[in-house]
Structures are given as structure tokens and as C-alpha cells.
Design a protein around this motif. Structure first.
Motif, short mmCIF file in Angstrom:
data_model
loop_
_atom_site.label_atom_id
_atom_site.label_comp_id
_atom_site.label_asym_id
_atom_site.label_seq_id
_atom_site.Cartn_x
_atom_site.Cartn_y
_atom_site.Cartn_z
N ALA A 1 6.18 5.27 79.27
CA ALA A 1 6.07 6.42 78.44
C ALA A 1 4.49 6.27 77.74
CB ALA A 1 7.17 6.34 77.28
N LEU B 1 2.00 9.57 77.61
CA LEU B 1 1.90 10.12 76.32
C LEU B 1 0.28 9.93 75.91
CD1 LEU B 1 3.92 9.40 73.27
CD2 LEU B 1 1.59 9.31 72.98
N SER C 1 8.99 10.77 67.56
CA SER C 1 10.11 9.86 68.55
C SER C 1 11.13 9.57 68.01
CB SER C 1 9.12 8.59 68.95
OG SER C 1 9.83 8.00 69.75
N ASP D 1 8.74 11.41 72.24
CA ASP D 1 8.68 10.07 72.85
C ASP D 1 10.22 9.68 72.79
OD1 ASP D 1 8.58 7.48 73.70
OD2 ASP D 1 6.86 6.87 72.41
#
Ligand SMILES: Cc1ncc(COP(=O)(O)O)c(C=O)c1O
Length: 400
Positions: free
Chosen positions: A105, A109, A176, A208
């Protein structure tokens, strides 16, 4: 020494890496032969399930898998991502246009921010937050504005305030949930408000979702993509690092808005040749094979959470009452009085030196993290019981 010196503005703009101080202390304690229980970094200790490792090894022995792979991920991996969404969130994802494989991730990202944000573009991100949410904006040359995040404040109201006070208008919001480090969780209604806000202000949203599957006590985190209209504004990152204990293999995926997925596909096609094929094959097995390993990992993290929180909450001297998190592999704890005045960095150093337990100081995640420390549940319950004894002994006698 060379007469040439090189200075890099982007590196100078990065905030000081406070976690490095605690890491250095931990290294020197261990080098001195001290037994430090390391609950500092969120680096999972549970090995990758054998059926995934076996498949990776088998695949690594096949010569054609040694070639460059495709950076957006082989079709079956993207299909696995799409099935994951259908199975876990009832969301339909087109594997061709709405999904992409990422090298974790964090990589996905950061590259997404790099390709979509330029100098002068304003990005909103919570404080405290997982550090890459801030660093990625700095690397891209963007203008980062913090939005306070705590259970006591209404995050959407804070977003409204930030939006009203910010010029030029923000382009991107990075969130997130379940959150690292605060472990804060949200419901679908919250995500609906985020999507509504983003649509109203023509804002892109990165969610996220690294802890999508690490949840306890009946709580299940929503995907932002469950919200109607989310695909107009949002992209979500999912990681196999924690759910399937694949942190070191570096694999995850992103899904959501086509233009945003396309932007990430473009930059990745220039910068990388894809996750090594055997690891993608491991990812396919992880996503499309039996999911018992996820249930087992969650059960293990829950045992560790309970050992830590219940052990510290036992009545008596050195008691430390902390709320049990409903998700993530962390415990976020306000430093007890009277030691809070030490600040989270000094408290963490003392905990390491005197209790032989490494934690992450809250300040390392932004100013909003001051007064807190984060425990990562990356040692077994036996070691966590040992940590509890050390911490309680320290709290009994420590003076600021
Ligand atoms: C919120 C969050 N995002 C991303 C990551 C990194 O995930 P990955 O291993 O998939 O890059 C972590 C790891 O600690 C995290 O806490």
C-alpha cells in the motif's frame, strides 16, 4: 573529504524522524545483550501461511517467471482483488479498469500522490497519521495541511473548517480507517459523509485500507467504495501485509475511480516492471485460496491485544488503563500521569531503558500524537506478559 557537497531541498522539508532515536537506543541495548521486547515498529512477526510460501517457491522455479512482469499486475491478481471486494464488501470492481496491483500500500499510495500532486497543490491529511501520508505529499512538492483527528473532534467538521480556510482549494484528502496509530474506527455513515464532502468540493480521496481485515469483537470496517458515488472521487489501497502476513513480500492492490487507477498505472508503467511474478502468484493464492489464515491472524492479534490491555489494567500498583482497540495490530495509549509531562519521546526512551520494552512515541506520527505511545502487537503473548510485568514495575517507581 570531498569538496563537493550536495543539498536536497525535498529531503530538508521532511520532518525529523523521531522514531530513529528510539530505534538507535533499541539497537544499542540489543547489542549490549539486553533482552528488549520490541513493540515499536509495526512489522508483523507471524510467518506467511505455508500454502502461500509453497506456491511462491514452486513458481520461482519456473524459468518464464524470471522475466519482467506487468506493473499493473497479472490478470488473475486483479481478478483476485475484484473477488475480494465482492466477497468482503459487496462491491463490484472491474479488474481491467478499476484495479491495480501495488508493491504494498505504501508504494502505491506514494506513487499515486507523486503523479497527481504537484508544487502548490494542497493536500489534506489527518494529524496524527501514518507517516507516509505526509511524506508522500512532501516528496511530490505539494502543500500539506493537517486536519486534527481524535475521537473527541468531528473529523468532517474539521474538514469543512480546513476547506473554508484553505486557498488554493485542496485537491486531495488522504485518510485511513482503521487508523494507524490511533486505532480509530469509523462506520459506513462516516464514509458516506466523506464521499459527500469530496463530491461537493471536487476533491480526490485516498483511503488507505491497510487494516481492512484486522478487526475484533464483531466490528467490521467499511470500505469507502461501499458508498454510492465513491468511485467518482476515491481510490482505496488494500494490503496483504497484515491480513495474510505477507509484509516482506511487498504486495497489495488498489481499486476505485478509473482515472485515478489509470494515473497510477501510468506512473508505475514508467517506474517499475511489476512485482516479481512468483510473488504475484503468492498474492493470487492468498486472495483466491482458503481464508482461514486471516481468521487465525486476527485471533492471534486479539489474544495479544487482550494480554497487553488486560495485563496493564489489573488493579494494583503500576496500573495503566487503556481502551481496547476494535481493529489494527496496535494499541494506542495515553501516557499515564504524572509521566505524561515527559513527552512521548522521553517516555519511550525511559520505557526502553528501564522496562526493556520498545514502543513508538506518539509524536513520531505528528503533533497530535504527543502524550501517547503506540504498542505494535508483534511479539507473542508470552513476551507480551513479560512486557506487562516490566512496564508495571517501571510505572510503580518512575518519577518524571
Ligand atoms: C496505515 C498503513 N498503511 C500502509 C502500511 C504499509 O502497508 P504495505 O506493507 O502494504 O506497504 C502500513 C504499515 O504499517 C500502515 O499502517
Amino acid at each position: 573529504m570531498s569538496e563537493f557537497r550536495h543539498d536536497f531541498d525535498k529531503l530538508k522539508r521532511l520532518p525529523p524522524y523521531v522514531l530513529a532515536e528510539v530505534t538507535a537506543l533499541r539497537h544499542s541495548a540489543r547489542a549490549n545483550g539486553e533482552d528488549v521486547i520490541d513493540l515499536g515498529m509495526g512489522n508483523p512477526d507471524i510467518p506467511t501461511p505455508p500454502h502461500i510460501v509453497d506456491k511462491i517457491c514452486e513458481s520461482a522455479r519456473i524459468g518464464r517467471n524470471h522475466r519482467y512482469s506487468t506493473s499493473r499486475g497479472v490478470p488473475n491478481l486483479r481478478l483476485g482483488a475484484s473477488e475480494w471486494y465482492e466477497r468482503n464488501h459487496g462491491v463490484t470492481i472491474d479488474p481491467e479498469t478499476e484495479a491495480i496491483a501495488v508493491i504494498g500500500a505504501k508504494e502505491g499510495l506514494s506513487h499515486f500522490v507523486l503523479v497527481t500532486i504537484g508544487p502548490g497543490d494542497v493536500v489534506l491529511a489527518p494529524d496524527p497519521a501514518y507517516p507516509i501520508h505526509q511524506y508522500s505529499v512532501i516528496f511530490a512538492g505539494g502543500d500539506l495541511r493537517h486536519v486534527p483527528l481524535s475521537p473527541e473532534t468531528d473529523f468532517i467538521e474539521s474538514l469543512e473548517t480546513a476547506m473554508a480556510r484553505t486557498w488554493p482549494k485542496p485537491k486531495l484528502l488522504i485518510i485511513s480507517f482503521p487508523a494507524n496509530p490511533t486505532t480509530q474506527v469509523v462506520d459506513l455513515a462516516f464514509m458516506q459523509r466523506v464521499v459527500e464532502f469530496a463530491r461537493e468540493h471536487h476533491l480526490m480521496v485516498i483511503h488507505d485500507f491497510a487494516y481492512a481485515e484486522i478487526c475484533f469483537d464483531g466490528y467490521k470496517p467499511p470500505s469507502i467504495l461501499e458508498v454510492e458515488g465513491a468511485k467518482d472521487v476515491a481510490i482505496e489501497f488494500v494490503s496483504l501485509s497484515k491480513s495474510h502476513s505477507m509484509a516482506g513480500w511487498r504486495i497489495g492492490f488498489a481499486a476505485g475511480n478509473r482515472d485515478m487507477i489509470h494515473a497510477l498505472t501510468r506512473i508505475k508503467s514508467y517506474l517499475d516492471y511489476g512485482i516479481p511474478t512468483p510473488i504475484q502468484v503468492g498474492g493470487i493464492v492468498a486472495l483466491r485460496g482458503p481464508q482461514d489464515c486471516v481468521t487465525e491472524n486476527v485471533a492471534e492479534y486479539k489474544l495479544r491485544r487482550d494480554a497487553l490491555v488486560e495485563g496493564l489494567a489489573q488493579p494494583g500498583e503500576g496500573q495503566w488503563k487503556i481502551e481496547k482497540p476494535l481493529a489494527t495490530m496496535f494499541v494506542w495509549a495515553q501516557i499515564p500521569e504524572p509521566l505524561r509531562e515527559l513527552g512521548s519521546l522521553e517516555f519511550s526512551k525511559r520505557l526502553l531503558q528501564e522496562a526493556k520494552v520498545a514502543v513508538a512515541p506518539g509524536i513520531g506520527f505528528g503533533e497530535g500524537g504527543e502524550g501517547y505511545v503506540r504498542f505494535a502487537l508483534v511479539e507473542n503473548t508470552h513476551r507480551i506478559h513479560q512486557a506487562v510485568r516490566g512496564i508495571r514495575k517501571f510505572l510503580r517507581s518512575a518519577q518524571p
